[in-house]
Design a protein around this motif. Structure first.
Motif, mmCIF file in Angstrom:
data_model
loop_
_atom_site.group_PDB
_atom_site.id
_atom_site.type_symbol
_atom_site.label_atom_id
_atom_site.label_comp_id
_atom_site.label_asym_id
_atom_site.label_seq_id
_atom_site.Cartn_x
_atom_site.Cartn_y
_atom_site.Cartn_z
ATOM 1 N N ILE A 190 -34.591 62.347 13.612
ATOM 2 C CA ILE A 190 -35.844 61.425 13.194
ATOM 3 C C ILE A 190 -36.836 62.612 13.033
ATOM 4 C CG2 ILE A 190 -37.647 59.994 14.327
ATOM 5 C CD1 ILE A 190 -35.287 58.773 15.962
ATOM 6 N N SER A 191 -37.517 62.562 12.088
ATOM 7 C CA SER A 191 -38.844 63.619 11.924
ATOM 8 C C SER A 191 -40.081 62.686 12.189
ATOM 9 C CB SER A 191 -39.169 63.830 10.399
ATOM 10 O OG SER A 191 -40.032 64.569 10.192
ATOM 11 N N ALA A 192 -40.394 62.910 13.711
ATOM 12 C CA ALA A 192 -41.561 62.158 14.187
ATOM 13 C C ALA A 192 -43.016 62.962 13.569
ATOM 14 C CB ALA A 192 -41.512 62.466 15.500
ATOM 15 N N GLY A 193 -43.857 61.988 13.547
ATOM 16 C CA GLY A 193 -45.307 62.640 13.317
ATOM 17 C C GLY A 193 -45.871 63.273 14.752
ATOM 18 N N PRO A 194 -46.755 63.640 14.490
ATOM 19 C CA PRO A 194 -47.608 64.301 15.823
ATOM 20 C C PRO A 194 -47.631 63.383 17.045
ATOM 21 C CG PRO A 194 -48.903 65.073 14.093
ATOM 22 C CD PRO A 194 -47.958 64.085 13.438
ATOM 23 N N ILE A 195 -47.334 63.893 18.237
ATOM 24 C CA ILE A 195 -47.534 62.924 19.289
ATOM 25 C C ILE A 195 -47.915 63.841 20.391
ATOM 26 C CG2 ILE A 195 -46.503 61.364 21.055
ATOM 27 C CD1 ILE A 195 -44.435 60.332 18.888
ATOM 28 N N ARG A 196 -49.089 63.487 21.260
ATOM 29 C CA ARG A 196 -49.512 64.379 22.094
ATOM 30 C C ARG A 196 -48.529 64.394 23.275
ATOM 31 N NH1 ARG A 196 -54.754 65.949 22.478
ATOM 32 N NH2 ARG A 196 -55.301 64.316 21.365
ATOM 33 N N GLU A 212 -56.670 63.881 11.087
ATOM 34 C CA GLU A 212 -56.238 64.002 9.411
ATOM 35 C C GLU A 212 -55.032 62.959 9.010
ATOM 36 O OE1 GLU A 212 -54.809 67.843 7.899
ATOM 37 O OE2 GLU A 212 -53.916 66.551 5.876
ATOM 38 N N ILE A 213 -54.125 62.595 10.010
ATOM 39 C CA ILE A 213 -53.086 61.635 10.030
ATOM 40 C C ILE A 213 -53.746 60.331 9.761
ATOM 41 C CG2 ILE A 213 -51.137 60.543 10.665
ATOM 42 C CD1 ILE A 213 -50.357 63.558 10.521
ATOM 43 N N GLU A 214 -54.723 60.013 10.814
ATOM 44 C CA GLU A 214 -55.508 58.935 10.998
ATOM 45 C C GLU A 214 -56.104 58.314 9.215
ATOM 46 O OE1 GLU A 214 -56.731 58.339 15.042
ATOM 47 O OE2 GLU A 214 -58.345 57.719 13.851
ATOM 48 N N GLU A 215 -56.580 59.541 8.942
ATOM 49 C CA GLU A 215 -57.542 59.433 7.634
ATOM 50 C C GLU A 215 -56.356 59.244 6.475
ATOM 51 O OE1 GLU A 215 -60.127 62.707 7.729
ATOM 52 O OE2 GLU A 215 -61.229 61.854 9.318
ATOM 53 N N LYS A 216 -55.337 60.082 6.358
ATOM 54 C CA LYS A 216 -54.776 60.193 4.931
ATOM 55 C C LYS A 216 -53.188 59.477 5.221
ATOM 56 C CE LYS A 216 -56.685 64.693 3.797
ATOM 57 N NZ LYS A 216 -56.209 65.941 3.754
ATOM 58 N N ALA A 217 -52.633 59.275 6.264
ATOM 59 C CA ALA A 217 -51.136 58.566 6.337
ATOM 60 C C ALA A 217 -51.173 57.212 5.538
ATOM 61 C CB ALA A 217 -50.500 58.651 7.581
ATOM 62 N N ASN A 222 -51.564 57.031 13.676
ATOM 63 C CA ASN A 222 -50.584 57.953 14.281
ATOM 64 C C ASN A 222 -49.328 57.174 14.690
ATOM 65 O OD1 ASN A 222 -51.165 60.911 14.046
ATOM 66 N ND2 ASN A 222 -53.106 59.837 14.602
ATOM 67 N N VAL A 223 -48.266 57.857 14.953
ATOM 68 C CA VAL A 223 -47.228 57.198 15.538
ATOM 69 C C VAL A 223 -47.076 57.036 16.955
ATOM 70 C CG1 VAL A 223 -45.992 57.008 13.645
ATOM 71 C CG2 VAL A 223 -45.564 58.981 15.086
ATOM 72 N N ASN A 247 -31.942 61.842 7.818
ATOM 73 C CA ASN A 247 -33.280 62.064 8.373
ATOM 74 C C ASN A 247 -34.111 61.084 8.141
ATOM 75 O OD1 ASN A 247 -35.548 63.457 9.943
ATOM 76 N ND2 ASN A 247 -36.135 64.354 7.921
ATOM 77 N N ILE A 248 -34.615 60.336 9.168
ATOM 78 C CA ILE A 248 -35.774 59.219 8.996
ATOM 79 C C ILE A 248 -37.124 59.593 9.656
ATOM 80 C CG2 ILE A 248 -36.068 56.621 9.642
ATOM 81 C CD1 ILE A 248 -33.261 56.243 10.486
ATOM 82 N N HIS A 249 -38.018 59.591 8.631
ATOM 83 C CA HIS A 249 -39.417 59.935 9.009
ATOM 84 C C HIS A 249 -40.337 58.670 9.668
ATOM 85 C CE1 HIS A 249 -38.465 63.036 5.784
ATOM 86 N NE2 HIS A 249 -39.559 63.664 6.404
ATOM 87 N N VAL A 250 -40.472 59.141 10.976
ATOM 88 C CA VAL A 250 -41.339 57.909 11.595
ATOM 89 C C VAL A 250 -42.625 58.829 11.948
ATOM 90 C CG1 VAL A 250 -41.336 56.645 13.850
ATOM 91 C CG2 VAL A 250 -39.216 57.367 12.810
ATOM 92 N N ASP A 251 -43.655 58.756 10.719
ATOM 93 C CA ASP A 251 -44.576 59.520 10.866
ATOM 94 C C ASP A 251 -45.838 58.763 9.997
ATOM 95 O OD1 ASP A 251 -43.800 59.452 7.944
ATOM 96 O OD2 ASP A 251 -44.107 61.639 7.749
ATOM 97 N N ALA A 252 -45.773 57.279 10.167
ATOM 98 C CA ALA A 252 -46.748 56.535 9.348
ATOM 99 C C ALA A 252 -46.860 56.753 7.940
ATOM 100 C CB ALA A 252 -48.144 56.630 10.198
ATOM 101 N N GLY A 253 -45.842 57.629 7.386
ATOM 102 C CA GLY A 253 -45.521 57.542 5.860
ATOM 103 C C GLY A 253 -46.103 58.908 5.265
#
Ligand code: NDP
Ligand code: N5H
Length: 258
Positions: A190-196, A212-217, A222-223, A247-253
């Motif tokens: 799983i390719s995760a988007g950034p998570i704190r 940036e993810i919030e603006e562009k994904a 974010n996920v 590989n599945i991207h779980v990154d809001a695209g």
């Protein structure tokens, strides 16, 4: 839940450090689907934290064992212990990575040999080391899931050495899927988007990365650990029975953007 067929399955979750850990998101999704969980952690420092968290999972009598993935002896002892306690395992979630802080800034070109070896050992080789031992316990077939990041596919500022480690991890998923497929064992990432999380703590610019993810994904957000957890549940379940080496991207695209 019937379709998932995860109820009563023994699944090993490696890499819970605290309640923010992606591994903990995965554990909760698996728990809600009725899996029996086995947790492994690295340092004794985290043992109590994992025990406290596991105690919050109602009706779950989780097995909790130390396992430092840099040690073959530790891995062998840990899985021998698991074999003794449950016999067969059906799944394994590998949620482990490490790079020295100094290798996560500046130029990748400045990476030291020691830093490279340490990071590739913990972040990439460990999947193979663990798969080698875990497959012996997957006598009914199984599913192995690991976590990767976009920085292994393309250059992402500051990811540096971890990008090279994730590229090795991604290739390992493909080779392992081919080695273990005949035994009915699937291997995916799983390719995760950034998570704190604790790992992400102290990383300069993390807030601006999230923004940036919030603006562009594509999904403009974010996920969460829960979303990664549910995808891991899918990969552990019968719903994904035809999928391996993927590989599945779980990154809001976010990965579709150029
Ligand atoms: P956490 O800090 O919560 O988890 C990292 C885990 O790695 C810790 O539990 C740590 O245990 C473990 N670890 C480090 N060294 C070893 C070792 N030698 N043996 C065993 N375990 C070890 O962070 P995350 O949940 O963010 O990270 C989990 C995975 O997700 C990593 O592979 C990471 O690269 C990946 N990922 C994370 C993203 C994010 O934005 N957070 C995005 C994409 C992927 P200990 O502290 O005891 O050493
Ligand atoms: C582009 C980025 C931001 C820059 C790079 C971050 C890479 C982070 C991954 C590694 C695993 C972090 C790491 O090893 C931190 C350690 O040096 C210090 N921390 C620790 O030792 C803590 C206590 C323990 C628990 O951590 C570990 N790992 O053992 C990437 C981000 C946008 C996304 C991201 C954060 C990706 C990822 O792979 O985690």
């Amino acid at each position: 839940m019937e379709l998932l067929n995860v109820k009563g399955k023994n699944i090993v979750v490696m890499g819970v450090a605290n309640q923010r850990s992606i591994a903990w998101g995965i554990a909760r999704s698996l728990h809600n689907a009725g899996a029996n969980l086995i947790f492994t952690y690295a340092g004794e420092r985290l043992g109590q934290s994992v025990r406290d968290l596991a105690a919050t999972l109602e009706g779950q009598n989780a097995i909790i064992l130390p396992c430092d993935v840099t040690s073959d002896e530790d891995i062998a002892r840990c899985f021998a212990d698991i074999k003794e306690q449950v016999g067969t395992i059906h799944g394994l979630a590998h949620c482990i990575a490490f790079a020295n802080k100094e290798d996560l800034k500046g130029g990748y070109v400045d990476t030291s040999r020691e830093g490279f070896v340490l990071s590739l050992d913990i972040s990439a080789y460990s999947l193979t080391a663990v798969a080698k031992v875990a497959k012996e316990l997957m006598t009914d077939g199984g599913s192995i899931v690991t976590l990767t990041y976009l920085g292994g596919e393309r250059v992402v500022k500051n990811y540096n050495l971890m990008g090279v480690a994730k590229a090795a991890l991604d290739a390992s998923v493909r080779y392992l899927s081919n080695d273990l497929g005949a035994q009915g064992i699937r291997v995916n990432s799983i390719s995760a988007g950034p998570i704190r999380t604790l790992s992400a703590k102290g990383i300069g610019e993390f807030n601006s990365i999230l923004k940036e993810i919030e603006e562009k994904a594509p999904l403009r957000r974010n996920v969460t650990q829960e979303e990664v957890g549910d995808t891991a549940l899918f990969l552990m379940s019968d719903l994904s029975r035809g999928i391996t080496g993927e590989n599945i991207h779980v990154d809001a695209g976010y990965h579709v953007l150029g």
